[in-house]
Design a protein around this motif. Structure first.
Motif, PDB file in Angstrom:
ATOM      1  N   GLU A   1       0.859  -1.176   0.000  1.00 20.12           N
ATOM      2  CA  GLU A   1       0.000   0.000   0.000  1.00 20.12           C
ATOM      3  C   GLU A   1       0.901   1.234   0.000  1.00 20.12           C
ATOM      4  N   GLY A   2       1.532   1.510  -1.170  1.00 19.92           N
ATOM      5  CA  GLY A   2       2.425   2.667  -1.226  1.00 19.92           C
ATOM      6  C   GLY A   2       1.678   3.882  -1.754  1.00 19.92           C
ATOM      7  N   SER A   3       1.574   4.935  -0.907  1.00 25.77           N
ATOM      8  CA  SER A   3       0.892   6.146  -1.360  1.00 25.77           C
ATOM      9  C   SER A   3       1.704   7.363  -0.961  1.00 25.77           C
ATOM     10  N   LEU A   4       1.651   8.396  -1.821  1.00 25.32           N
ATOM     11  CA  LEU A   4       2.378   9.637  -1.509  1.00 25.32           C
ATOM     12  C   LEU A   4       1.798  10.768  -2.347  1.00 25.32           C
ATOM     13  N   ASN A   5       1.674  11.960  -1.741  1.00 24.51           N
ATOM     14  CA  ASN A   5       1.200  13.144  -2.464  1.00 24.51           C
ATOM     15  C   ASN A   5       2.281  14.205  -2.444  1.00 24.51           C
ATOM     16  N   LEU A   6       2.785  14.549  -3.618  1.00 32.94           N
ATOM     17  CA  LEU A   6       3.875  15.536  -3.675  1.00 32.94           C
ATOM     18  C   LEU A   6       3.366  16.858  -4.250  1.00 32.94           C
ATOM     19  N   LYS A   7       3.651  17.939  -3.495  1.00 29.47           N
ATOM     20  CA  LYS A   7       3.257  19.271  -3.978  1.00 29.47           C
ATOM     21  C   LYS A   7       4.416  19.936  -4.707  1.00 29.47           C
ATOM     22  N   LYS A   8       4.068  20.951  -5.507  1.00 30.04           N
ATOM     23  CA  LYS A   8       5.100  21.759  -6.164  1.00 30.04           C
ATOM     24  C   LYS A   8       5.897  22.517  -5.102  1.00 30.04           C
TER      25      LYS A   8
ATOM     26  N   CYS B   1       9.887   8.385   4.735  1.00 33.97           N
ATOM     27  CA  CYS B   1      10.566   7.762   5.873  1.00 33.97           C
ATOM     28  C   CYS B   1      10.104   6.330   6.058  1.00 33.97           C
ATOM     29  N   GLY B   2      10.981   5.513   6.636  1.00 37.76           N
ATOM     30  CA  GLY B   2      10.628   4.128   6.923  1.00 37.76           C
ATOM     31  C   GLY B   2      11.879   3.343   7.261  1.00 37.76           C
ATOM     32  N   GLY B   3      11.722   2.281   8.015  1.00 35.64           N
ATOM     33  CA  GLY B   3      12.857   1.455   8.428  1.00 35.64           C
ATOM     34  C   GLY B   3      13.446   0.687   7.261  1.00 35.64           C
ATOM     35  N   ASN B   4      14.513  -0.056   7.515  1.00 35.23           N
ATOM     36  CA  ASN B   4      15.131  -0.872   6.464  1.00 35.23           C
ATOM     37  C   ASN B   4      14.140  -1.913   5.979  1.00 35.23           C
ATOM     38  N   GLY B   5      13.952  -1.944   4.666  1.00 33.74           N
ATOM     39  CA  GLY B   5      13.038  -2.924   4.090  1.00 33.74           C
ATOM     40  C   GLY B   5      11.576  -2.484   4.117  1.00 33.74           C
ATOM     41  N   ALA B   6      11.325  -1.210   4.426  1.00 35.50           N
ATOM     42  CA  ALA B   6       9.940  -0.727   4.501  1.00 35.50           C
ATOM     43  C   ALA B   6       9.301  -0.608   3.120  1.00 35.50           C
TER      44      ALA B   6
ATOM     45  N   VAL C   1       5.285   8.345   5.988  1.00 37.88           N
ATOM     46  CA  VAL C   1       5.936   7.190   6.607  1.00 37.88           C
ATOM     47  C   VAL C   1       5.398   5.900   5.990  1.00 37.88           C
ATOM     48  N   PHE C   2       6.310   5.018   5.618  1.00 34.13           N
ATOM     49  CA  PHE C   2       5.967   3.648   5.208  1.00 34.13           C
ATOM     50  C   PHE C   2       6.465   2.705   6.310  1.00 34.13           C
ATOM     51  N   ARG C   3       5.688   1.678   6.588  1.00 38.01           N
ATOM     52  CA  ARG C   3       6.179   0.624   7.483  1.00 38.01           C
ATOM     53  C   ARG C   3       5.724  -0.710   6.926  1.00 38.01           C
ATOM     54  N   ASP C   4       6.645  -1.664   6.812  1.00 35.93           N
ATOM     55  CA  ASP C   4       6.327  -2.994   6.292  1.00 35.93           C
ATOM     56  C   ASP C   4       5.532  -2.920   4.989  1.00 35.93           C
ATOM     57  N   GLY C   5       5.965  -2.077   4.082  1.00 34.52           N
ATOM     58  CA  GLY C   5       5.322  -1.996   2.781  1.00 34.52           C
ATOM     59  C   GLY C   5       3.995  -1.250   2.751  1.00 34.52           C
ATOM     60  N   CYS C   6       3.643  -0.603   3.865  1.00 33.89           N
ATOM     61  CA  CYS C   6       2.349   0.102   3.916  1.00 33.89           C
ATOM     62  C   CYS C   6       2.515   1.576   4.229  1.00 33.89           C
ATOM     63  N   PHE C   7       1.670   2.369   3.605  1.00 34.02           N
ATOM     64  CA  PHE C   7       1.572   3.786   3.960  1.00 34.02           C
ATOM     65  C   PHE C   7       1.033   3.870   5.391  1.00 34.02           C
ATOM     66  N   ILE C   8       1.677   4.679   6.234  1.00 35.03           N
ATOM     67  CA  ILE C   8       1.209   4.821   7.609  1.00 35.03           C
ATOM     68  C   ILE C   8       0.599   6.196   7.841  1.00 35.03           C
ATOM     69  N   GLU C   9       1.304   7.229   7.376  1.00 34.87           N
ATOM     70  CA  GLU C   9       0.827   8.569   7.695  1.00 34.87           C
ATOM     71  C   GLU C   9       1.555   9.613   6.858  1.00 34.87           C
ATOM     72  N   GLN C  10       0.842  10.705   6.592  1.00 32.09           N
ATOM     73  CA  GLN C  10       1.469  11.852   5.910  1.00 32.09           C
ATOM     74  C   GLN C  10       1.198  13.093   6.742  1.00 32.09           C
TER      75      GLN C  10
ATOM     76  N   GLU D   1      11.040  12.304  18.088  1.00 33.64           N
ATOM     77  CA  GLU D   1      10.575  11.133  18.822  1.00 33.64           C
ATOM     78  C   GLU D   1       9.298  10.566  18.197  1.00 33.64           C
ATOM     79  N   TYR D   2       8.413  11.482  17.804  1.00 29.00           N
ATOM     80  CA  TYR D   2       7.151  11.070  17.182  1.00 29.00           C
ATOM     81  C   TYR D   2       7.422  10.336  15.869  1.00 29.00           C
ATOM     82  N   LEU D   3       8.346  10.912  15.093  1.00 29.06           N
ATOM     83  CA  LEU D   3       8.636  10.320  13.783  1.00 29.06           C
ATOM     84  C   LEU D   3       9.246   8.921  13.943  1.00 29.06           C
ATOM     85  N   VAL D   4      10.182   8.784  14.884  1.00 28.05           N
ATOM     86  CA  VAL D   4      10.810   7.472  15.113  1.00 28.05           C
ATOM     87  C   VAL D   4       9.738   6.452  15.488  1.00 28.05           C
ATOM     88  N   GLN D   5       8.835   6.875  16.329  1.00 26.34           N
ATOM     89  CA  GLN D   5       7.767   5.975  16.779  1.00 26.34           C
ATOM     90  C   GLN D   5       6.904   5.501  15.612  1.00 26.34           C
ATOM     91  N   LYS D   6       6.620   6.423  14.687  1.00 25.84           N
ATOM     92  CA  LYS D   6       5.822   6.049  13.506  1.00 25.84           C
ATOM     93  C   LYS D   6       6.611   5.099  12.610  1.00 25.84           C
TER      94      LYS D   6
END
Ligand SMILES: Nc1ncnc2c1ncn2[C@@H]1O[C@H](COP(=O)(O)OP(=O)(O)OP(=O)(O)O)[C@@H](O)[C@H]1O
Ligand SMILES: [Mg+2]
Length: 503
Positions: free
Chosen positions: A24-31, A38-43, A216-225, A234-239
């Motif tokens: 579930e890879g999703s991302l919205n990029l603005k101009k 962001c994401g761990g190794n293998g995310a 943030v991606f985790r385990d191949g999934c979109f988690i949050e934008q 700290e918040y980002l690491v946790q995500k």
């Protein structure tokens, strides 16, 4: 009215041999936005970016450029549509010049398009590099550049396409703070021109320094934008990791006082005065039993050349090396291994691992006699050992028979560690040991280094990350122009003292 997004990726899916790398890879990029992915190794970050660039096809999901659906079959199509990438694993053409590498496939021509206009190409390359403030000679062959310089050239090449979207997959993993600052100035300029930038790094401080948004991606999934200004580290690491992480300092962080005073390694008047590689001159140092000795310095200060030479990859012009008081003559990596020295190189692709061989073979390669004492390979023992290493470093792999190049960047680095450990070294030399490694695995590596030295062994580590070198070293030497210019004890060194000594 809502502004149209520059790029939108929705629900991208990808599997390799039946195993999902991305669900579930999703991302919205603005101009005009710098967007940290962001994401761990293998995310699944590199997989996702390779799909955007048309390197891999995808098994599901949509990609929209300016609101219109696109589907690139190859990177050339993505480039033509204005998307350029700096990939995580660099692949320069070694025996071509810097200018030829930058303009490969779009060389300026002369005489009615019949010949390459070399003079023009060289000039354009020089203009580009000087505009970016990158200090690399355009006539040099790629093979003669340091890894950091190769990375700068890849960056320059991607920027020279004048695309509307620039993707950077760990562009700073091989360069130091000074070059990173230059890169950031260039990125900020592009942002002002409306370019959208997707930025991947495991150096979280960089994200807070330049990014506007994060996904943030985790385990191949979109988690949050969200917006970087709304969150903290700290918040980002946790995500990223999915749970709370303790930032541990070295467990049995020693004082200089309780370190054993026994000298494990002594190097004196060690010199290599070359013209092609950065050289070093008159290096005197010792490494005590139980010590982690950090080496800090700027690009070109001679740190890597020093470690490479110590490991036998190059020959010194002068100097004496002693281990436990006995003189050793190291002419090759084999001699180094026999003397109890192991090396984690900066360039894992060049000298750390064999990409098109299995994880199993890579891990056991240097310690093969251990697994085949009577000439035949004890597969069971081998598999047991590989599994032990997999657990020790938490290597994410679906099978140990996968090729190493099919692993994510950070997991490849863990394979390098495993491989090196099996040679049973007394002295471990590491050049940027956590290159491309995520926050959780970094702490694992630091813990490992701590326990390694706790048994009277020693580590020399080069790191360009100030936080890292401060966190793990008992003592830090600063290299400048091939010489040691300062020695600082744990507790004495700070960001400021290190940067001011090094520059
Ligand atoms: N060609 C391939 N064949 C098989 N599996 C693959 C291939 N490429 C990637 N994978 C797997 O896909 C998963 C995601 O890898 P990816 O490289 O996208 O991670 P990443 O987020 O970029 O990690 P890192 O931060 O370590 O670079 C990993 O488990 C990896 O082993
Ligand atoms: Mg990656």
């Amino acid at each position: 009215m809502e502004e149209t997004l520059l790029l939108q990726a929705k629900h991208i899916k990808k599997q390799f041999a039946g195993v999902y790398a991305l669900t579930e890879g999703s991302l919205n990029l603005k101009k005009g936005s710098i967007h940290a992915l962001c994401g761990g190794n293998g995310a699944g970050k590199s997989t996702f970016l390779n799909i955007l660039m048309g390197v891999f096809n995808h098994d599901g999901g949509d990609i929209l450029l300016d609101g219109k659906q696109v589907n690139f079959d190859n990177p050339a199509q993505a480039l033509a549509a204005g998307i350029a990438i700096i990939t995580q694993e660099l692949s320069p053409i070694p025996y071509m010049s810097v200018a030829e590498n930058i303009f490969l496939g779009r060389e300026p021509m002369c005489i009615q398009g019949l010949f390459i206009d070399y003079a023009q190409m060289l000039q354009q390359s020089r203009d580009l590099l000087s505009k970016l403030n990158f200090d690399v000679d355009s006539t040099m062959l790629m093979v003669d550049l340091s890894l950091a310089q190769v990375q700068l050239i890849e960056i320059a090449k991607a920027i020279s396409h004048h695309g509307r979207i620039l993707i950077m997959d760990e562009p700073t993993s091989a360069i130091g703070e000074a070059e990173t600052a230059i890169l950031f100035a260039a990125i900020t300029q592009l942002k002002a021109q409306g370019v959208g930038i997707i930025y991947v790094t495991h150096r979280l401080s960089e994200i807070f320094q330049i990014a506007d948004e994060y996904t943030v991606f985790r385990d191949g999934c979109f988690i949050e934008q969200g917006l970087i200004k709304d969150i903290n580290r700290e918040y980002l690491v946790q995500k990223i990791v999915g749970h709370k992480v303790m930032r541990s300092l070295r467990d049995n962080a020693s004082n200089a006082d309780d370190l054993s005073q026994e000298i494990l390694l002594n190097v004196s008047d060690y010199s290599r005065i070359g013209t092609r590689t950065p050289s070093f001159n008159n290096i005197d140092l010792n490494l005590k039993k139980g010590e982690i000795l950090g080496i800090y310095g700027l690009m070109g200060a001679g740190r890597s050349a020093f470690l490479n030479t110590l490991y036998g990859l190059a020959k010194p012009d002068r100097g004496l090396v002693q281990i436990n008081g006995k003189e050793v003559h190291i002419q090759s990596p084999k001699d180094a291994i026999n003397a109890g020295i192991a090396f984690i190189p900066k360039d894992r692709k060049g000298s750390g691992i064999v990409g098109c061989r299995s994880i199993r073979e890579n891990i056991t390669l240097t310690a093969l006699p251990k697994f085949s004492p009577f000439g035949w390979l004890n597969r069971q023992y081998e598999a047991l050992t590989v599994n032990k290493m997999k657990e020790m470093f938490n290597i994410r792999m679906s099978s140990m028979d996968l090729w190493v190049e099919q692993l994510s960047g950070g997991n490849q680095q863990k394979v390098v560690f495993s491989k090196v450990l099996l040679t049973d070294p007394k002295i471990l030399l590491c050049d940027e040991p956590t290159r491309g490694v995520d926050e959780g695995a970094k702490q694992e590596i630091y813990k490992f280094l701590s326990s390694f030295v706790a048994t009277g062994k020693g580590v020399i580590v080069i790191s360009s990350e100030l936080d890292e070198i401060l966190q793990i070293s008992d003592r830090i030497l600063v290299f400048k122009k091939g010489k040691i210019v300062e020695e600082l004890q744990r507790g004495e060194a700070t960001h400021e003292s290190l940067t001011s000594c090094a520059s």
